[in-house]
Design an enzyme around this catalytic site. Sequence first.
Site, PDB file in Angstrom:
ATOM      1  N   ASN A   8       0.865  -1.172   0.000  1.00 25.84           N
ATOM      2  CA  ASN A   8       0.000   0.000   0.000  1.00 25.84           C
ATOM      3  C   ASN A   8       0.907   1.229   0.000  1.00 25.84           C
ATOM      4  O   ASN A   8       1.445   1.615   1.042  1.00 25.84           O
ATOM      5  CB  ASN A   8      -0.899  -0.032   1.234  1.00 25.84           C
ATOM      6  CG  ASN A   8      -1.893   1.118   1.256  1.00 25.84           C
ATOM      7  OD1 ASN A   8      -1.859   2.008   0.399  1.00 25.84           O
ATOM      8  ND2 ASN A   8      -2.762   1.111   2.254  1.00 25.84           N
ATOM      9  N   ARG A 112      -2.252  -2.083  -3.734  1.00 21.52           N
ATOM     10  CA  ARG A 112      -3.537  -1.430  -3.543  1.00 21.52           C
ATOM     11  C   ARG A 112      -3.557  -0.168  -4.409  1.00 21.52           C
ATOM     12  O   ARG A 112      -2.633   0.646  -4.344  1.00 21.52           O
ATOM     13  CB  ARG A 112      -3.688  -1.031  -2.082  1.00 21.52           C
ATOM     14  CG  ARG A 112      -4.943  -0.254  -1.850  1.00 21.52           C
ATOM     15  CD  ARG A 112      -4.952   0.412  -0.501  1.00 21.52           C
ATOM     16  NE  ARG A 112      -6.204   1.129  -0.343  1.00 21.52           N
ATOM     17  CZ  ARG A 112      -6.329   2.236   0.366  1.00 21.52           C
ATOM     18  NH1 ARG A 112      -5.290   2.753   0.986  1.00 21.52           N
ATOM     19  NH2 ARG A 112      -7.482   2.828   0.469  1.00 21.52           N
ATOM     20  N   HIS A 201     -13.011   1.327  -0.257  1.00 19.42           N
ATOM     21  CA  HIS A 201     -12.883   0.237   0.728  1.00 19.42           C
ATOM     22  C   HIS A 201     -13.375  -1.099   0.161  1.00 19.42           C
ATOM     23  O   HIS A 201     -13.743  -2.012   0.910  1.00 19.42           O
ATOM     24  CB  HIS A 201     -13.701   0.503   2.007  1.00 19.42           C
ATOM     25  CG  HIS A 201     -13.209   1.637   2.847  1.00 19.42           C
ATOM     26  ND1 HIS A 201     -14.064   2.443   3.562  1.00 19.42           N
ATOM     27  CD2 HIS A 201     -11.959   2.087   3.107  1.00 19.42           C
ATOM     28  CE1 HIS A 201     -13.364   3.345   4.233  1.00 19.42           C
ATOM     29  NE2 HIS A 201     -12.071   3.157   3.966  1.00 19.42           N
ATOM     30  N   GLY A 231     -13.611   2.835  10.196  1.00 14.19           N
ATOM     31  CA  GLY A 231     -12.267   3.197  10.637  1.00 14.19           C
ATOM     32  C   GLY A 231     -12.156   4.705  10.611  1.00 14.19           C
ATOM     33  O   GLY A 231     -13.168   5.401  10.742  1.00 14.19           O
ATOM     34  N   ARG A 262     -13.452  13.552   7.886  1.00 14.41           N
ATOM     35  CA  ARG A 262     -14.240  13.858   6.692  1.00 14.41           C
ATOM     36  C   ARG A 262     -15.704  14.056   7.059  1.00 14.41           C
ATOM     37  O   ARG A 262     -16.228  13.333   7.908  1.00 14.41           O
ATOM     38  CB  ARG A 262     -14.123  12.716   5.669  1.00 14.41           C
ATOM     39  CG  ARG A 262     -12.830  12.749   4.891  1.00 14.41           C
ATOM     40  CD  ARG A 262     -12.747  11.555   3.954  1.00 14.41           C
ATOM     41  NE  ARG A 262     -11.539  10.805   4.214  1.00 14.41           N
ATOM     42  CZ  ARG A 262     -11.376   9.527   3.921  1.00 14.41           C
ATOM     43  NH1 ARG A 262     -12.341   8.842   3.353  1.00 14.41           N
ATOM     44  NH2 ARG A 262     -10.234   8.925   4.195  1.00 14.41           N
ATOM     45  N   MET A 305     -12.064   8.198  17.892  1.00 14.40           N
ATOM     46  CA  MET A 305     -13.254   7.763  18.613  1.00 14.40           C
ATOM     47  C   MET A 305     -12.953   7.422  20.078  1.00 14.40           C
ATOM     48  O   MET A 305     -13.774   7.672  20.959  1.00 14.40           O
ATOM     49  CB  MET A 305     -13.864   6.556  17.882  1.00 14.40           C
ATOM     50  CG  MET A 305     -15.105   5.996  18.488  1.00 14.40           C
ATOM     51  SD  MET A 305     -16.444   7.204  18.647  1.00 14.40           S
ATOM     52  CE  MET A 305     -17.225   7.126  17.044  1.00 14.40           C
ATOM     53  N   GLY A 353     -15.160  -0.420  14.246  1.00 16.21           N
ATOM     54  CA  GLY A 353     -16.048  -1.590  14.165  1.00 16.21           C
ATOM     55  C   GLY A 353     -15.473  -2.805  14.878  1.00 16.21           C
ATOM     56  O   GLY A 353     -16.195  -3.583  15.492  1.00 16.21           O
ATOM     57  N   GLU A 404      -7.280  -6.740   4.301  1.00 13.86           N
ATOM     58  CA  GLU A 404      -7.135  -6.358   2.894  1.00 13.86           C
ATOM     59  C   GLU A 404      -5.874  -6.953   2.279  1.00 13.86           C
ATOM     60  O   GLU A 404      -5.847  -7.309   1.108  1.00 13.86           O
ATOM     61  CB  GLU A 404      -7.113  -4.825   2.784  1.00 13.86           C
ATOM     62  CG  GLU A 404      -8.488  -4.220   3.026  1.00 13.86           C
ATOM     63  CD  GLU A 404      -8.448  -2.777   3.488  1.00 13.86           C
ATOM     64  OE1 GLU A 404      -8.061  -2.542   4.656  1.00 13.86           O
ATOM     65  OE2 GLU A 404      -8.801  -1.880   2.709  1.00 13.86           O
TER      66      GLU A 404
HETATM   67  P1  AMP Z   1      -8.581   2.318  10.951  1.00 10.93           P
HETATM   68  O1  AMP Z   1      -8.700   3.479  10.009  1.00 10.93           O
HETATM   69  O2  AMP Z   1      -9.383   1.121  10.526  1.00 10.93           O
HETATM   70  O3  AMP Z   1      -7.168   1.989  11.303  1.00 10.93           O
HETATM   71  O4  AMP Z   1      -9.267   2.800  12.306  1.00 10.93           O
HETATM   72  C1  AMP Z   1      -8.720   3.834  13.069  1.00 10.93           C
HETATM   73  C2  AMP Z   1      -9.755   4.335  14.065  1.00 10.93           C
HETATM   74  O5  AMP Z   1     -10.129   3.271  14.936  1.00 10.93           O
HETATM   75  C3  AMP Z   1      -9.205   5.432  14.957  1.00 10.93           C
HETATM   76  O6  AMP Z   1      -9.715   6.672  14.507  1.00 10.93           O
HETATM   77  C4  AMP Z   1      -9.750   5.105  16.323  1.00 10.93           C
HETATM   78  O7  AMP Z   1     -10.659   6.092  16.689  1.00 10.93           O
HETATM   79  C5  AMP Z   1     -10.542   3.827  16.159  1.00 10.93           C
HETATM   80  N1  AMP Z   1     -10.301   2.884  17.259  1.00 10.93           N
HETATM   81  C6  AMP Z   1      -9.263   2.049  17.443  1.00 10.93           C
HETATM   82  N2  AMP Z   1      -9.403   1.376  18.612  1.00 10.93           N
HETATM   83  C7  AMP Z   1     -10.567   1.797  19.170  1.00 10.93           C
HETATM   84  C8  AMP Z   1     -11.283   1.490  20.377  1.00 10.93           C
HETATM   85  N3  AMP Z   1     -10.834   0.597  21.257  1.00 10.93           N
HETATM   86  N4  AMP Z   1     -12.434   2.138  20.603  1.00 10.93           N
HETATM   87  C9  AMP Z   1     -12.909   3.044  19.726  1.00 10.93           C
HETATM   88  N5  AMP Z   1     -12.293   3.369  18.591  1.00 10.93           N
HETATM   89  C10 AMP Z   1     -11.135   2.759  18.304  1.00 10.93           C
END
Ligand code: AMP
Length: 416
Positions: A8, A112, A201, A231, A262, A305, A353, A404
Amino acid sequence: MAKTMAVNAGSSSLKFQLLEMPAEQVIAQGVIERIGMDDAIVTIKYDSEVEGLIDDSEDEDHITFSKNGKDKKYENVLAMKDHQQAINFMLQKLTDLGIIEDFNEITGVGHRVVAGGEWFNHSVVVNDSVLEKIDRLADYAPLHNPANAMGIRAFQKLLPDALSVAVFDTSFHQSMPEENYLYSLPYEYYTRYGARKYGAHGTSHRYVAMRAAEMLGKDLKSLKLITLHLGAGASITAIKDGKSLDTSMGFSPLAGVTMATRSGDVDPSLVYYIQEREGLSNDDMLNILNKKSGLLGLSTISSDMRDLLDVQDTNDHARLAVKIFINRIIKYIGQYIAEMGGVDAIVFTAGIGENSIPVRQAIIDKLEYFNVSLDIEANKIRGKEVEISTKSSRVKALLIPTNEELMIARDVESLK
Ligand code: AMP
């Protein structure tokens, strides 16, 4: 056994995973950040107990062991002028660390690629014409496609004999019917500029849908699924007959639900109104919609989050941001249930998620009307494949960590 690399490439970074195929065993993964700088950061994690892995590295200073003494991590900070140099360094390091014996062991590289437009509805072997199309599609993904193409060219130079495959974020959504991919704009903009919804995605939605069917013991083609990739970027997809029927992201990944930074869906006339009042250029406004909106913009404190959940009991802005995040997801789920005429399972994946117990609970609690009921105990888990709905729940809720890289490696294998 052949080794396949899933890549990636971003404008200043390169993430990779090296897998033994067809065993699908991850033998190393890593990232090179700050490419183009004097202090680029290289991180490679690898399993020192993989059979045949000999470690005769002379670089002991940069290697640390994990607690169980099994997984190793190589870290270094050094100047890296471009992607070519970064990839050369990474391949050389994989050899020094004993992860590969020589470059030729890597027989396939899957890249990717963010935008595939209408040209690519599945992964393809890269040739000159494919590369030229990826370059031309930079209009649709100016931050990503040029970097993806740069990664492809750099690997081709260093591994000329490896099969080079492009895996597009958009291709899974090429099955959307025209009533879903067209905007209600003058039709000529579609024919002239390809102005339509492409989604994103796709590799993640495709992977979790396939796993969901396996977990449920059903044929994917017989299922109606709603997959929630939540995410930093977030998108929701309605999957019917194993195909993407509709998805929340649009012409670009800016559309759809509220994301980390966003905005998701906004009335376009409001954008113009704000631009005029604030005296913002088009680029400034796009930057605000992409980088300063979403959870960050609403909460005023964080795009993460975790931070918002931590303080939501005492901070009104944080609570509101979380509420809106969940509300937008519920709206898409409702819309997609209506569009598909039902749903068999709802799948949670990606950072939020996979990891946020309260967010999953809040979403499922709102779906009572559709007969989804949460198993509170089963939901108390992070990052593992599990059914989180009760046995009696008519609609199933599943937690499926996305993968992925595995999907990319499988696509490379299937094109060999
Ligand atoms: P990703 O883009 O899939 O890597 O997801 C990143 C996002 O996952 C970050 O903005 C975090 O806010 C969220 N995240 C990771 N761990 C947790 C958690 N335990 N509780 C809530 N949000 C989480």
